[in-house]
Design an enzyme around this catalytic site. Structure first.
Site, PDB file in Angstrom:
ATOM      1  N   GLN A  53     -10.488  27.833  11.493  1.00 22.79           N
ATOM      2  CA  GLN A  53     -11.437  28.936  11.262  1.00 22.79           C
ATOM      3  C   GLN A  53     -11.096  29.664   9.964  1.00 22.79           C
ATOM      4  O   GLN A  53     -11.971  29.995   9.167  1.00 22.79           O
ATOM      5  CB  GLN A  53     -11.364  29.953  12.401  1.00 22.79           C
ATOM      6  CG  GLN A  53     -11.809  29.433  13.748  1.00 22.79           C
ATOM      7  CD  GLN A  53     -11.557  30.486  14.830  1.00 22.79           C
ATOM      8  OE1 GLN A  53     -11.673  31.672  14.584  1.00 22.79           O
ATOM      9  NE2 GLN A  53     -11.214  30.048  16.016  1.00 22.79           N
ATOM     10  N   GLU A  66      15.816  -3.331 -21.609  1.00 22.23           N
ATOM     11  CA  GLU A  66      15.654  -2.044 -20.920  1.00 22.23           C
ATOM     12  C   GLU A  66      16.975  -1.598 -20.275  1.00 22.23           C
ATOM     13  O   GLU A  66      17.255  -0.410 -20.199  1.00 22.23           O
ATOM     14  CB  GLU A  66      14.565  -2.181 -19.845  1.00 22.23           C
ATOM     15  CG  GLU A  66      14.297  -0.895 -19.080  1.00 22.23           C
ATOM     16  CD  GLU A  66      13.195  -1.041 -18.018  1.00 22.23           C
ATOM     17  OE1 GLU A  66      12.710  -2.168 -17.765  1.00 22.23           O
ATOM     18  OE2 GLU A  66      12.828  -0.010 -17.431  1.00 22.23           O
ATOM     19  N   CYS A 119       6.250  -7.914 -11.382  1.00 21.93           N
ATOM     20  CA  CYS A 119       6.558  -7.172 -12.598  1.00 21.93           C
ATOM     21  C   CYS A 119       8.077  -7.139 -12.858  1.00 21.93           C
ATOM     22  O   CYS A 119       8.636  -8.125 -13.288  1.00 21.93           O
ATOM     23  CB  CYS A 119       5.941  -5.785 -12.527  1.00 21.93           C
ATOM     24  SG  CYS A 119       5.605  -5.133 -14.171  1.00 21.93           S
ATOM     25  N   GLU A 137      -0.770  -6.706  -6.288  1.00 18.92           N
ATOM     26  CA  GLU A 137      -0.996  -5.829  -5.118  1.00 18.92           C
ATOM     27  C   GLU A 137      -2.196  -4.911  -5.316  1.00 18.92           C
ATOM     28  O   GLU A 137      -2.772  -4.425  -4.346  1.00 18.92           O
ATOM     29  CB  GLU A 137       0.258  -5.019  -4.790  1.00 18.92           C
ATOM     30  CG  GLU A 137       0.682  -3.952  -5.795  1.00 18.92           C
ATOM     31  CD  GLU A 137       1.611  -4.461  -6.894  1.00 18.92           C
ATOM     32  OE1 GLU A 137       1.588  -5.673  -7.176  1.00 18.92           O
ATOM     33  OE2 GLU A 137       2.352  -3.634  -7.480  1.00 18.92           O
ATOM     34  N   HIS A 191       0.635  -6.926 -11.518  1.00 19.93           N
ATOM     35  CA  HIS A 191       0.674  -6.287 -10.200  1.00 19.93           C
ATOM     36  C   HIS A 191      -0.474  -6.785  -9.321  1.00 19.93           C
ATOM     37  O   HIS A 191      -1.503  -6.111  -9.201  1.00 19.93           O
ATOM     38  CB  HIS A 191       0.579  -4.763 -10.350  1.00 19.93           C
ATOM     39  CG  HIS A 191       1.804  -4.151 -10.943  1.00 19.93           C
ATOM     40  ND1 HIS A 191       2.899  -3.819 -10.188  1.00 19.93           N
ATOM     41  CD2 HIS A 191       2.116  -3.834 -12.220  1.00 19.93           C
ATOM     42  CE1 HIS A 191       3.842  -3.306 -10.971  1.00 19.93           C
ATOM     43  NE2 HIS A 191       3.389  -3.303 -12.213  1.00 19.93           N
ATOM     44  N   LEU A 244      -2.891  15.468   5.158  1.00 16.37           N
ATOM     45  CA  LEU A 244      -3.743  15.279   6.332  1.00 16.37           C
ATOM     46  C   LEU A 244      -4.458  13.931   6.315  1.00 16.37           C
ATOM     47  O   LEU A 244      -5.191  13.611   7.233  1.00 16.37           O
ATOM     48  CB  LEU A 244      -4.827  16.371   6.363  1.00 16.37           C
ATOM     49  CG  LEU A 244      -4.440  17.711   6.947  1.00 16.37           C
ATOM     50  CD1 LEU A 244      -5.631  18.643   6.908  1.00 16.37           C
ATOM     51  CD2 LEU A 244      -3.966  17.541   8.381  1.00 16.37           C
ATOM     52  N   SER A 270      -1.172  20.132   3.697  1.00 17.09           N
ATOM     53  CA  SER A 270      -1.399  18.899   2.917  1.00 17.09           C
ATOM     54  C   SER A 270      -1.011  17.697   3.780  1.00 17.09           C
ATOM     55  O   SER A 270      -0.570  17.864   4.922  1.00 17.09           O
ATOM     56  CB  SER A 270      -0.593  18.944   1.630  1.00 17.09           C
ATOM     57  OG  SER A 270       0.766  19.084   1.943  1.00 17.09           O
TER      58      SER A 270
HETATM   59  N1  GLN Z   1      10.464  -1.713 -16.367  1.00 14.53           N
HETATM   60  C1  GLN Z   1       9.784  -2.939 -16.622  1.00 14.53           C
HETATM   61  C2  GLN Z   1       8.950  -2.872 -17.882  1.00 14.53           C
HETATM   62  O1  GLN Z   1       8.651  -1.815 -18.370  1.00 14.53           O
HETATM   63  C3  GLN Z   1       8.928  -3.346 -15.450  1.00 14.53           C
HETATM   64  C4  GLN Z   1       7.788  -2.409 -15.168  1.00 14.53           C
HETATM   65  C5  GLN Z   1       7.183  -2.596 -13.818  1.00 14.53           C
HETATM   66  O2  GLN Z   1       7.754  -3.217 -12.935  1.00 14.53           O
HETATM   67  N2  GLN Z   1       6.015  -2.037 -13.593  1.00 14.53           N
HETATM   68  O3  GLN Z   1       8.564  -3.877 -18.415  1.00 14.53           O
END
Ligand code: GLN
Length: 544
Positions: A199, A412, A388, A516, A514, A21, A19
């Protein structure tokens, strides 16, 4: 069983010997080349594990969870697919065994099978084949490249391979090809590359009724003609279809250029009877060149919880690379464990860097370290980008140290904190009880004019991908905003804070989403571009 309407062509990519690769990258790079040939390409991943999706897997197990526009939580290879090709993928582009069995069992309970014995062949294999047709119908590509996760020989991969075999038979030879990505190891003691594992892996495929058309050989040393001849003969593929893929020296984005040298795109098109133009890769070459030999250099810290894992923040590192290449700026990324900052303070780790990025995350480990990092960046005017969780951290930090809300926290991390500046909203609490509680996928954000966010995006409305449960508490929004943590982006109804920023700072911006996931090689995301530019302007390093 479904069938697709349009004359889509199909490429299946399997892996052999070991794996890791880089099958996903090979598939994505082939996608790039075919796209440069003028074809509409989409990629799809089949994951043989039994989880329904990787959403619940630890980053230690699985690396980053990549989120799509429609909110699907998918394998990180889909990130490569979206970055290497133009397509925006959907939940249909990632299928796990867990999903297949879930669908089959649901149908069985509903009585859809009309009393039949439910079996791997045909019921499971039909479900797998249907998913390829779903993508063909929904996205109407010229080519679907489907990567099968795992390695030939894995028990759990067998239904997928059997489905592929049937699919190829049904669609006809000129419409389906198989590419096998394998390892040709170098044995130091013998001073030789060895083809035997390849092979054997191909022999195993053949015993399942699948003959690869192209073999991509991962190798540390170039394959000479003799090696190619041997692999060709023993594996029953033409010699020109034995493709060499050496380890990339500088960047994964070199791979399409390397594969192009071997003409893999041309061979695939010929096999699939596709008339296409020669690809002009000038843009891509320029992009790679800027990564390899940039004119500027900066150092950026990523303060996270999974920093020792190369894959946990994959899209973030890629988005930084895109922005760096755009600005002709090389990046040294310093990965800092938030718990180290928690113990020893921010200064020891951050005083030599040009910018700080705090990525997303779940759970309370390292939180106080991240808060210290955000405070250090704010107070010392170090460019800061929060993603986030990185926005929730910035909010808690501002509430505690600027607004004077002692003990401010997120629900949280401490549900009994005196000021829950980040919390679950009322309507989410109901959803929570029903099990699905995350805000996932694309949501619209309205930007406030005269803010940095607006200036960067050059637009009043944006859409970005989300994956989180908690939100900035609306009860504290005005207080934070009045104290200088400007809420520069909010949901269209105004309730949800989506972007916060500090005006009196060279670059301090944090977002609830996000970004990104939306950055592409030649279209870096505006936030990453803005961040790297700010770092470059404030702390360019000498090139050597
Ligand atoms: N833990 C945070 C939330 O649930 C941020 C989540 C995250 O960064 N993707 O809101």
């Amino acid at each position: 069983m479904k069938t697709s309407t349009k004359s889509t062509k199909y490429i299946f990519v399997t892996g052999g010997v070991v794996s890791s690769l880089g099958k996903g990258l090979a598939a994505a790079s082939l996608g790039t080349l075919l796209e440069y040939r003028g074809l509409k390409v989409v990629l799809q991943k089949f994951d043989p594990y039994l989880n329904v999706d990787p959403g619940t897997m630890s980053p230690f197990q699985h690396g980053e969870v990549y989120v799509l526009d429609d909110g699907a939580e998918t394998d990180l290879d889909l990130g490569h697919y979206e970055r290497f090709t133009g397509g925006n993928l959907t939940k249909h582009n990632n299928l796990t065994s867990g999903q297949v069995y879930e669908m089959v069992l649901e149908k069985e309970r509903r009585g859809d099978y009309l009393g039949a014995t439910v079996q791997v062949i045909p019921h499971v294999t039909d479900e797998i084949k249907n998913r390829i047709h779903d993508v063909a119908d929904e996205q109407k590509p010229d080519i679907i490249i489907t990567e099968i996760g795992g390695t030939i020989g894995d028990i759990e991969g067998l239904p997928f391979l059997e489905a592929m075999r049937q699919f190829a038979l049904e669609m006809g030879k000129e419409n389906v090809i198989f590419i096998h990505v394998t390892l040709v190891p170098f044995i130091k003691a013998a001073g030789e590359l060895k083809t035997k594992p390849t092979q054997q892996s191909v022999a195993r495929m053949q015993s399942l009724g699948i003959q690869p058309d192209i073999i991509i050989c991962r190798t540390e040393h170039p394959l000479d003609t003799e090696m190619r001849r041997k692999i060709s003969m023993f594996c029953n593929v033409p010699q020109n279809a034995v493709i060499q893929a050496m380890d990339m020296e500088h960047s994964i984005y070199e791979l399409p250029l390397e594969l192009r040298k071997e003409r893999v795109d041309r061979i695939a098109c010929d096999l699939l009877r596709l008339e296409t133009k020669r690809p002009d890769l000038t843009d891509w070459e320029k992009f790679v060149q800027r990564i390899i030999s940039p004119s500027h250099k900066v150092k950026i810290a990523v303060v996270g919880k999974y920093i020792e894992l190369q894959d946990a923040y994959k899209s973030i590192y890629e988005a930084l690379t895109h922005a760096g290449a755009f600005l002709d700026c090389g990046l040294t990324i310093v990965r800092i464990d938030a718990e180290d900052i928690e113990k020893h303070g921010a200064e020891a780790y951050l005083s030599g860097v040009g910018g700080v990025l705090i990525p997303g995350g779940f759970g309370d480990r390292g939180i106080e370290g991240k808060i210290k990092a955000a405070r250090f960046a704010r107070e010392t005017k170090l460019p800061y980008l929060g993603l986030c969780l990185g926005m929730q951290i910035a909010t808690i930090e501002y509430a505690r140290h600027v607004c004077g809300l002692e003990g401010a926290n997120s629900q949280e991390f401490d549900a009994n904190a005196p000021h829950l500046v980040v919390c679950l909203l009322e309507d989410q609490k109901d959803v929570e009880k029903k099990g699905g509680s995350m805000r996932l996928g694309t949501w619209v954000t309205d930007l406030r004019p005269d803010t940095r966010a607006y200036e960067l995006y050059q637009s009043a409305t944006i859409t970005e991908r989300h994956r989180h449960r908690y939100e900035v508490n609306p009860d504290y929004k005005a207080r934070l905003d009045d104290a200088g943590l400007t809420i520069s982006g909010a949901s269209p109804d105004g309730t949800l804070a989506e972007i916060v920023e500090i005006e009196d700072h060279p670059f301090f911006i944090a977002v609830q989403f996000h970004p990104e996931f939306l950055s592409k090689p030649n279209q870096p995301h505006p936030l990453f571009r803005g961040f790297v530019r700010a770092v470059l302007e404030s702390s360019e390093l000498p090139l050597n």
